[in-house]
Write a protein that holds these residues in place. Sequence first.
Motif: not given
Length: 336
Positions: A49-53, A56-60, A93-96
Amino acid sequence: MRNPNEVVHSGFQEGNMDASIKLSNLTQEWFDSLHGWRLQFFFIPATLVTLITFATNPVLLTCIFLSRALRQETRYLLVANTLAADLLFLTLNLATVFCNALGVRIPPTLCQLDMVFTVTAYCCAILTVTVMVADTYAAVRWPLHYRELLPPARTVRILVGLWVVAALCPLSMWIMMEMTEGGAGAVDTPICLVLISLGFIQATNMVGVHIYFCAAALVCTLLIVYCYVRLYMITKTQGIWQSRYSRARVTLLAHGVLLLLYFVPGLVFTVELFLFQQNDVSQDARVWINTINMCILMLLPRAFAPCLYGLRYREISDTLVQLLHRRRRLCKVTGA
């Protein structure tokens, strides 16, 4: 005869030592329970989920900041702030999750800073989506004076204020931990969790922690409900609600679901803080609730937000299409 100051200092050190031992034992039990139930494999859906986000987020964000027209719109600046806060939250969150799953020990100071930035990013996203609702209400309620009420410069100042407000409580908590000489916060533990950091602060300042989270949730909820009720009352005579699949209904439903997804994990986290102080709750139950909240519930709104903003805001999708066409033409020119 011992000096009274020495007695007080000795008692203070003994109290801190007891707290340190308790924290060390608790985190070790948490780590054992996490790996005993194989919950470390929850990092797999969290990573996807994090990789998908991340894709997409940097593109937006690029679409918003490269377009002069979008940068001048208050709603798109609010969207950009939400996406930026989500990116910061997802990174921490992912790092933790990775460090806890792999048994990597995070230095105490970094763990405390992780708590500060994680809580700040999450609260800033909540505050921003709340302000987005208020912004929509202002645009409908005062359409002729909307640009005067919220010009881009004022919007930027509001966004800076949101980050400051979101950082006040976690930053003050961190200062409290740093001022505790030899306190529990300085213990090297097997895992690093925001819940445990806040839980130990809550043990000494329970009222302050609960007031911050409950008051913030109450204010945001009341403001959102008020704005949506007023929006419906203002627009009900315009006929936009008559069709079952009208754009207004679909937009309201989409934003309602997104707001629910943003707020529910925060409510679950508040319940976790309450259960943290209850001795009759099993450790396994706490670990399960926290893992599901961190690896699934808190990630759902961040996964759906780019889709909602990219599909429902036509200007962003149009800008993205223009950027793709421009890049394609450049590739053809350089290839020729």
